[in-house]
Design a protein around this motif. Structure first.
Motif, short mmCIF file in Angstrom:
data_model
loop_
_atom_site.label_atom_id
_atom_site.label_comp_id
_atom_site.label_asym_id
_atom_site.label_seq_id
_atom_site.Cartn_x
_atom_site.Cartn_y
_atom_site.Cartn_z
N ALA A 6 -32.81 54.01 26.83
CA ALA A 6 -31.69 54.11 25.90
C ALA A 6 -32.07 53.71 24.48
N PHE A 7 -33.10 52.88 24.33
CA PHE A 7 -33.47 52.39 23.01
C PHE A 7 -34.69 53.11 22.42
N GLY A 8 -35.01 54.28 22.98
CA GLY A 8 -36.09 55.09 22.45
C GLY A 8 -37.40 54.82 23.15
N PRO A 9 -38.45 55.53 22.73
CA PRO A 9 -39.73 55.46 23.45
C PRO A 9 -40.56 54.21 23.17
N PHE A 10 -40.15 53.39 22.19
CA PHE A 10 -41.02 52.28 21.79
C PHE A 10 -40.50 50.90 22.16
N ILE A 11 -39.28 50.79 22.65
CA ILE A 11 -38.69 49.47 22.92
C ILE A 11 -37.99 49.47 24.27
N ARG A 12 -38.22 48.40 25.03
CA ARG A 12 -37.49 48.20 26.27
C ARG A 12 -37.04 46.74 26.33
N PHE A 13 -35.78 46.55 26.63
CA PHE A 13 -35.24 45.20 26.74
C PHE A 13 -35.20 44.80 28.21
N GLU A 14 -35.60 43.56 28.48
CA GLU A 14 -35.72 43.09 29.85
C GLU A 14 -34.59 42.12 30.20
N PRO A 15 -34.19 42.08 31.45
CA PRO A 15 -33.14 41.15 31.87
C PRO A 15 -33.50 39.69 31.66
N ASP A 16 -34.80 39.37 31.62
CA ASP A 16 -35.20 37.97 31.43
C ASP A 16 -35.21 37.55 29.97
N GLY A 17 -34.73 38.45 29.08
CA GLY A 17 -34.65 38.11 27.67
C GLY A 17 -35.84 38.54 26.84
N PHE A 18 -36.86 39.06 27.49
CA PHE A 18 -38.04 39.51 26.75
C PHE A 18 -37.82 40.92 26.20
N VAL A 19 -38.53 41.21 25.12
CA VAL A 19 -38.54 42.55 24.53
C VAL A 19 -39.94 43.11 24.73
N THR A 20 -40.03 44.30 25.30
CA THR A 20 -41.32 44.96 25.50
C THR A 20 -41.49 46.06 24.46
N VAL A 21 -42.53 45.96 23.66
CA VAL A 21 -42.86 46.99 22.68
C VAL A 21 -43.89 47.91 23.32
N ILE A 22 -43.62 49.20 23.31
CA ILE A 22 -44.53 50.19 23.89
C ILE A 22 -45.48 50.67 22.80
N SER A 23 -46.76 50.42 23.01
CA SER A 23 -47.77 50.79 22.01
C SER A 23 -48.39 52.13 22.35
N LYS A 24 -48.39 53.03 21.39
CA LYS A 24 -49.05 54.33 21.60
C LYS A 24 -50.55 54.25 21.31
N HIS A 25 -50.99 53.11 20.80
CA HIS A 25 -52.40 52.93 20.43
C HIS A 25 -53.10 51.99 21.39
N ILE A 26 -54.33 52.33 21.75
CA ILE A 26 -55.13 51.48 22.63
C ILE A 26 -55.50 50.19 21.92
N GLU A 27 -55.61 49.13 22.70
CA GLU A 27 -56.12 47.86 22.19
C GLU A 27 -57.55 47.70 22.69
N PHE A 28 -58.52 47.87 21.77
CA PHE A 28 -59.92 47.68 22.18
C PHE A 28 -60.61 46.65 21.30
N GLY A 29 -59.83 45.64 20.95
CA GLY A 29 -60.40 44.52 20.21
C GLY A 29 -59.94 44.41 18.79
N GLN A 30 -59.27 45.46 18.27
CA GLN A 30 -58.91 45.44 16.86
C GLN A 30 -57.63 44.67 16.57
N GLY A 31 -56.91 44.26 17.63
CA GLY A 31 -55.72 43.44 17.43
C GLY A 31 -54.49 44.19 17.02
N SER A 32 -54.47 45.50 17.18
CA SER A 32 -53.34 46.30 16.70
C SER A 32 -52.07 46.06 17.51
N HIS A 33 -52.20 45.69 18.79
CA HIS A 33 -51.00 45.49 19.60
C HIS A 33 -50.08 44.43 18.99
#
Length: 726
Positions: A46-73
């Motif tokens: 419901a909140f689009g392809p990049f955000i998901r809200f969790e019942p435990d109060g956490f927010v999950t950000v969906i990253s389209k970019h790989i994390e291979f050490g550059q810290g982009s996440h």
């Protein structure tokens, strides 16, 4: 090749697109994103392809970019969290599925992490995603409390009203999910940022990478999984002539042996068995069409071309022309006002900490890939062609990867395609893990091209460049790519073509040639800037000496003439932070270069120890637009500087009769911990959108060191690496 069989539930249009991918045709009216995502069944919340809200109060950000050490996440999550006003301690990051339509890189036209664009191409997109979700929660709270939305405040994931009412995201999640997302939600004034630009933005993957819970490809263990290794030709372009199947199959644990397009695959129940089976193959290679020249011969041919001694029929392409170029063509004879130099750069390996590997499962028309995918779209397309299916039917689970520097994003998806070929042959939906050793990647991988430059400059009465003739000879990285270059291949000329020094020169004649060589080449951290930065910056120091001027003041004059205000600001900041003088026995070298939208200035302090350069302190100033994560920017400048210094001092892949000489870190020398300099990073204040950070720190250190050596000895550097022996 025939069109793929129509899987259940697929539309006629998807089938047409799949046929187009397999057959190489184009479907009229079908966008590239539609084409590359055909068959995908990714669901959006419901909140689009990049955000998901969790019942435990956490927010999950969906990253389209790989994390291979550059810290982009962490940076990507911070962009969302800032506009959302989320509690940063309750923000998680999850890797997105492969779907170019939803998760394509706006700068590259595919789902691909590269070009130091992870933050920059996501900046506006993720700000809108966070702001839109925030607006949905505010409206849900306003409806529940029957108060105006403008009276509701949001902080750390909690919505409050002056009446005393409050609710967390988790409390309002169901109601907010029913609100229609706004198309253009208002964004924050950057002056009100409380997260972006602060040292609170720290990595989200540090814990898992410290305690061993982070998953890499080698951590993947699936039921009935087999392991494969491939015997590659010792010379590029050679083909399999024969091999000893029986000897390999006699090795305990070997399951099967067969030829694939890139060599001979050995499939076994363990990595060790696969390796022993491969050693037993005794492959004979047909080298009729192989590249048989050594790197010495290739370098000599490139040098001859650059200096006008090569074949007359070699095609040249212009990347800069202005004024009366005939004046730049003649050989200057005034020693006081003339300068000529030839520079040579070797092949370089990416030398990632984690060699190439992949897990593939082929089950009918469905393919599942599990690995550190840098280019999900490329992997989908190449796997789909091998299996004969829709690109969206290739599921990619992207894991962490131990570095890439460009290596994991090839046009052919080389090691991924090998794994798919093997898994298809094995069949039955059995998972196959393909393992490349360090030696495999060092000798059968892709390399930063070998390059030659020839520069001829004449100076005016003020000692500034009056004419600039430039010739570059390199292999083309973009040749035969699915993303063909428009005009000249900029991966070979970037950093020279757009240099402020050429802008400040009245007459310019700059051309590039791309001779055919059988060695596979690829972008390498900072791509063209790996050599153009050195040539431009080391040339400028030599011109300053010829003109009898201080190198810093000489640059300032050229930047003023070219209107290069960002270069000037970065240089001034680096000079200020470096202080008046270096310590006794140390010489300073300066270099400034723009790449991937960012300007980096470095001052390196260097001395000679037993005749070899030793770099002590490096003062770095960077203009990268809005600094999302200052701590991570500093880390990238440190890592990029060490990576660039490693190549400048030692990096060199050589070939003898077409075969690569180096095989591991004993013969491909890299910077040791005790040789790493102290890198100070200072960020030029900016409110512009973010620009690249992962690569711009790499190309500047080599010319800074060479310029320090020039100050020490008066001797210029014409060839890298600076230290030739291992």
């Amino acid at each position: 090749m025939n069109a793929p069989v129509k899987p259940e539930g697929f539309s006629r249009r998807e089938l047409m697109v799949g046929a187009a991918v397999v057959g190489g045709a184009l479907v009229v009216g079908c966008s590239p994103a539609d084409l590359m995502s055909a068959g995908s069944k990714v669901e959006v919340g419901a909140f689009g392809p990049f955000i998901r809200f969790e019942p435990d109060g956490f927010v999950t950000v969906i990253s389209k970019h790989i994390e291979f050490g550059q810290g982009s996440h962490a940076g990507l999550a911070a962009i969302v969290a800032e506009e959302l006003d989320a509690d940063w301690t309750k923000v998680r990051v999850e890797q997105s599925p492969a779907n170019a339509k939803l998760y394509g890189n706006g700068a590259l036209g595919a789902q691909l992490t590269g070009g130091s664009s992870a933050i920059s191409n996501s900046w506006e997109q993720l700000r809108k995603a966070g702001a839109g979700a925030r607006a949905m929660f505010v409206e849900a709270a306003a409806n529940r409390w029957n108060v105006p939305a403008g009276e509701i405040a949001v902080k750390d994931g909690v919505l409050t009203h002056a009446s005393g009412k409050s609710a967390a995201f988790a409390d309002l999640m169901a109601d907010a999910g029913k609100v229609t997302p706004p198309q253009n939600p208002p964004l924050k004034d950057p002056k009100t940022f409380t997260l972006i630009g602060t040292d609170r933005v720290r990595r989200k993957d540090a814990q898992g990478k410290s305690d061993g819970t982070a998953r890499y490809t080698q951590d993947v263990h699936l039921p009935e999984m087999l392991t494969a290794m491939v015997a590659h030709a010792p010379k590029f372009g050679a083909k399999v002539e024969s091999f000893d199947v029986d000897a390999a199959r006699k090795v305990a644990g070997v399951v099967d042996v067969f030829e694939i397009p890139t060599g001979v695959a050995v499939v076994a129940r363990s990595t060790w068995a696969a390796r022993l089976g491969r050693e037993a193959l005794a492959v004979r290679w047909d080298e009729a069409k192989a590249e048989k020249r050594g790197s010495v011969e290739i370098a000599a041919a490139f040098r001859d071309l650059a200096t006008g001694k090569g074949p007359a029929d070699q095609k040249w392409e212009s990347f800069g022309s202005k004024g009366d170029v005939a004046q730049a063509a003649g050989r200057p004879d005034d020693g006081k006002n003339a300068f000529e130099a030839v520079y040579e750069f070797p092949y370089l390996a990416h030398a990632t900490m984690e060699p190439m590997n992949c897990v593939a499962i082929v089950d009918g028309n469905h393919v599942r890939l599990v690995h550190g995918s840098q280019g999900q779209t490329l992997d989908q397309l190449n796997a789909a062609k091998i299996v004969g299916t829709l690109p969206g039917s290739v599921e990619v689970e992207t894991l962490f990867a131990g570095g890439s520097f460009g290596r994991r994003a090839t046009f052919t998806s080389d090691y991924v395609a090998e794994c798919v070929h093997v898994a298809k042959k094995v069949g039955g939906g059995k998972p196959v893990k393909l393992v490349w050793t360090r030696e495999d990647d060092m000798r059968a991988g892709h390399y930063r091209p070998l390059v030659a430059h020839a520069v001829r400059v004449s100076l005016d009465k003020d000692g500034l460049p009056a004419t600039w003739r430039h010739r570059i000879v390199s292999q083309s990285i973009m040749k035969d790519s699915p993303m063909p270059a428009k005009g000249v291949d900029q991966t070979a000329v970037e950093g020279a073509m757009d240099s402020p020094y050429l802008k400040a020169t009245p007459i310019v004649d700059a051309q590039v040639a791309f001779p055919e060589v059988g060695v596979p080449v690829l972008w390498w951290r900072s791509v063209g800037a790996t050599h153009t930065a050195f040539v431009m910056e080391h040339t400028i120091d030599q011109l300053a000496r010829k003109a009898g001027k201080d190198p810093v003041e000489y640059r300032r004059a050229l930047y003023a003439k070219a209107g290069a205000n960002r270069h000037l600001a970065a240089l001034d900041l680096a000079v200020e932070k470096a202080g008046p003088t270096a310590a006794a026995g140390w010489a300073r070298g300066v270099a400034v270069h723009e790449s991937f939208g960012s300007v980096v200035a470095q001052i390196a302090e260097v001395k000679l120890v037993d005749g070899a350069p030793r770099v002590g302190r490096v003062v770095t100033a960077i203009d990268c637009g809005t600094a999302v994560s200052p701590d991570q920017i500093a880390a990238q400048m440190e890592g990029g500087t060490c990576y660039g210094l490693s190549a400048a001092l030692y990096g060199e892949i050589t070939l003898t009769d077409g075969a690569v000489d180096q095989s591991n870190f004993d013969t491909y020398r890299v910077l040791r911990i005790g040789e790493a300099p102290m890198v100070e990073t200072h960020i030029v204040p900016s409110t512009a959108p973010p620009s690249g950070v992962g690569e711009p720190g790499t190309p500047v250190i080599a010319p800074a060191v060479a310029n320090a050596l020039l100050a020490l000895s008066g001797q210029a550097t014409a060839r890298l690496p600076l230290v030739r022996s291992v």
